[in-house]
Write a protein that holds these residues in place. Structure first.
Motif, short mmCIF file in Angstrom:
data_model
loop_
_atom_site.label_atom_id
_atom_site.label_comp_id
_atom_site.label_asym_id
_atom_site.label_seq_id
_atom_site.Cartn_x
_atom_site.Cartn_y
_atom_site.Cartn_z
N ASP A 129 0.68 -1.19 -0.17
CA ASP A 129 -0.07 0.12 0.14
C ASP A 129 0.92 1.45 0.21
O ASP A 129 0.36 2.32 0.71
N GLY A 130 1.63 1.37 -0.75
CA GLY A 130 2.76 2.40 -1.41
C GLY A 130 3.67 2.60 0.78
O GLY A 130 4.33 3.45 0.96
N VAL A 131 3.51 1.45 1.18
CA VAL A 131 5.16 1.74 2.84
C VAL A 131 5.27 0.53 2.49
O VAL A 131 5.66 -0.61 2.39
N LEU A 132 6.95 0.82 2.28
CA LEU A 132 8.40 0.03 2.72
C LEU A 132 8.66 0.10 4.29
O LEU A 132 9.02 0.44 4.86
N ARG A 133 8.12 -1.36 4.93
CA ARG A 133 8.76 -2.06 5.85
C ARG A 133 9.52 -2.23 5.98
O ARG A 133 9.90 -3.87 5.41
N ASP B 37 -1.44 11.03 -2.63
CA ASP B 37 -0.15 10.20 -2.12
C ASP B 37 -1.49 9.81 -1.71
O ASP B 37 -0.80 10.92 -0.21
N LEU B 38 -1.26 8.14 -1.07
CA LEU B 38 -2.31 8.30 0.27
C LEU B 38 -1.39 7.00 0.66
O LEU B 38 -1.92 5.57 1.16
N PRO B 39 -0.34 6.56 1.18
CA PRO B 39 0.43 5.77 1.90
C PRO B 39 -0.15 5.09 2.61
O PRO B 39 -0.36 5.96 3.75
N GLY B 40 -0.26 3.95 2.36
CA GLY B 40 -0.70 3.13 3.86
C GLY B 40 -2.05 3.20 4.32
O GLY B 40 -2.43 2.70 5.36
N VAL B 104 -1.18 5.35 -3.90
CA VAL B 104 -1.83 6.40 -4.79
C VAL B 104 -2.92 6.89 -5.56
O VAL B 104 -3.11 5.38 -6.02
N LEU B 105 -3.25 7.16 -5.67
CA LEU B 105 -5.41 7.23 -5.93
C LEU B 105 -5.25 8.25 -7.27
O LEU B 105 -5.00 9.40 -6.99
N THR B 106 -5.80 7.83 -8.16
CA THR B 106 -6.00 8.30 -9.40
C THR B 106 -7.37 9.36 -10.13
O THR B 106 -8.19 7.89 -10.19
N LEU B 107 -7.81 10.16 -10.27
CA LEU B 107 -9.08 10.25 -10.14
C LEU B 107 -9.40 10.79 -11.44
O LEU B 107 -8.15 11.75 -12.03
N ARG B 108 -10.03 10.66 -12.24
CA ARG B 108 -10.19 11.49 -13.28
C ARG B 108 -11.54 11.75 -13.55
O ARG B 108 -12.49 11.27 -13.78
N ILE B 109 -12.15 13.46 -13.85
CA ILE B 109 -12.95 13.85 -13.46
C ILE B 109 -13.98 14.13 -15.64
O ILE B 109 -12.65 15.06 -15.92
N PRO B 110 -14.24 13.44 -16.47
CA PRO B 110 -14.42 14.70 -17.13
C PRO B 110 -15.00 15.54 -16.86
O PRO B 110 -15.81 15.68 -16.35
N LYS B 111 -14.61 16.01 -18.42
CA LYS B 111 -15.77 17.26 -19.11
C LYS B 111 -17.24 17.14 -18.71
O LYS B 111 -17.52 16.48 -19.88
N ALA B 112 -18.37 17.56 -18.11
CA ALA B 112 -19.88 17.60 -18.71
C ALA B 112 -20.15 17.60 -20.74
O ALA B 112 -19.66 18.18 -20.89
#
Lengths: 150, 125
Positions: A129-133, B37-40, B104-112
């Motif tokens: 999950d993106g963490v290196l332990r 970035d949302l590690p963990g 890592v979160l990737t969001l694709r928000i299309p235009k109307a």
């Protein structure tokens, strides 16, 4: 138009976040970074270290990094985590605008000094999950033992 | 101020310990790509939702720690990530695509549809 809608609140709050981090560093008390090898704010990767009776655990927050390309090494009691995170921003052009570029890109290297009683030969590292332990066990002799009274 | 906004405010006050995840935001002709970035954060602890024109990203960190571990050096303290964005009207919040991998979160928000660029032919009468 997007510029005003997106950039304003983003910078506004990240400024608060920065102030909070600085205050934490100044008055944080226990656990605040005091290590000689600590990096300032915005450091990449961020590192948390914990110890237990059996091991020393180093957690490096490395989102979106290919674990195969990570270089984890130990030399004379220093643990080094190095690698590179590629930028995925597109090249600027007429049709593409970049509003926020806060994520780290480029080469990184962090060094952590390990206590004397660890066994560098038995290091284990895993990435999830993106963490290196990185888990470094303490030597048998250093682990707490119960001595039987006869 | 509506009542709803006040409720949202007190929520924020309660949860000031949340970390703002760093983001990249890129716009092209078809829409906006947001990377955070949302590690963990494991996949089941991640929440991405829209309420009207606002987009909320929230994630709870879940990291395995051995029994009896004591933190000795801490750079990231909060176990929660949270960040809110205001979408503009020309984006379509119902068609957001999300992918989450290695923190890592990737969001694709299309235009109307109506907001997609169109070339308007000028006819000469």
């Amino acid at each position: 138009m997007y510029e005003s809608l997106l950039r304003l609140p983003v910078d506004f709050f990240s400024e608060f976040d920065r102030i909070q981090r600085e205050l934490n560093q100044a008055f944080g008390g226990a656990g605040a970074p005091t290590s000689i090898r600590a990096l300032g704010r915005g450091a990449f990767p961020r590192v948390n270290i914990g110890t237990s009776a059996k091991s020393v655990e180093v957690y490096a927050l490395l989102p979106g990094v290919d674990p195969a390309k990570l270089d984890v090494s130990v030399d004379r009691g220093l643990l080094t985590i190095a690698g590179e995170r590629a930028s995925d921003l597109p090249a600027a052009s007429d049709k593409v605008s970049v509003y926020a570029d806060e994520r780290f890109a480029g080469k990184f290297k962090r060094t952590v000094s390990l206590p004397d009683d660890v066994d560098p030969a038995a290091i284990e590292a895993n990435y999830r999950d993106g963490v290196l332990r990185v888990s470094i066990p303490r030597r048998e002799a250093a682990q707490p033992q119960r001595i039987e009274v006869k | 101020m509506s009542e709803k906004q006040d409720v949202a405010k007190s929520d924020v006050a309660q949860q000031t310990q949340a970390v703002l995840p760093p983001v990249d935001i890129v716009e092209d002709e078809a829409g906006i790509r947001l990377t955070a970035d949302l590690p963990g954060v494991p996949k089941d602890q991640l929440s991405v939702r829209t309420e009207g024109q606002s987009l909320l990203i929230e994630g709870q960190v879940a990291i395995d720690t051995p029994e009896g571990m004591e933190p000795v050096y801490v750079e990231t303290r909060s176990p929660v990530y949270r960040r809110t964005f205001n979408l503009s009207r020309d984006l379509d919040p119902t068609k957001i695509e999300a992918a989450f991998r290695d923190g890592v979160l990737t969001l694709r928000i299309p235009k109307a549809e109506h907001a997609q660029p169109r070339k308007i032919a000028v006819s000469v009468v």
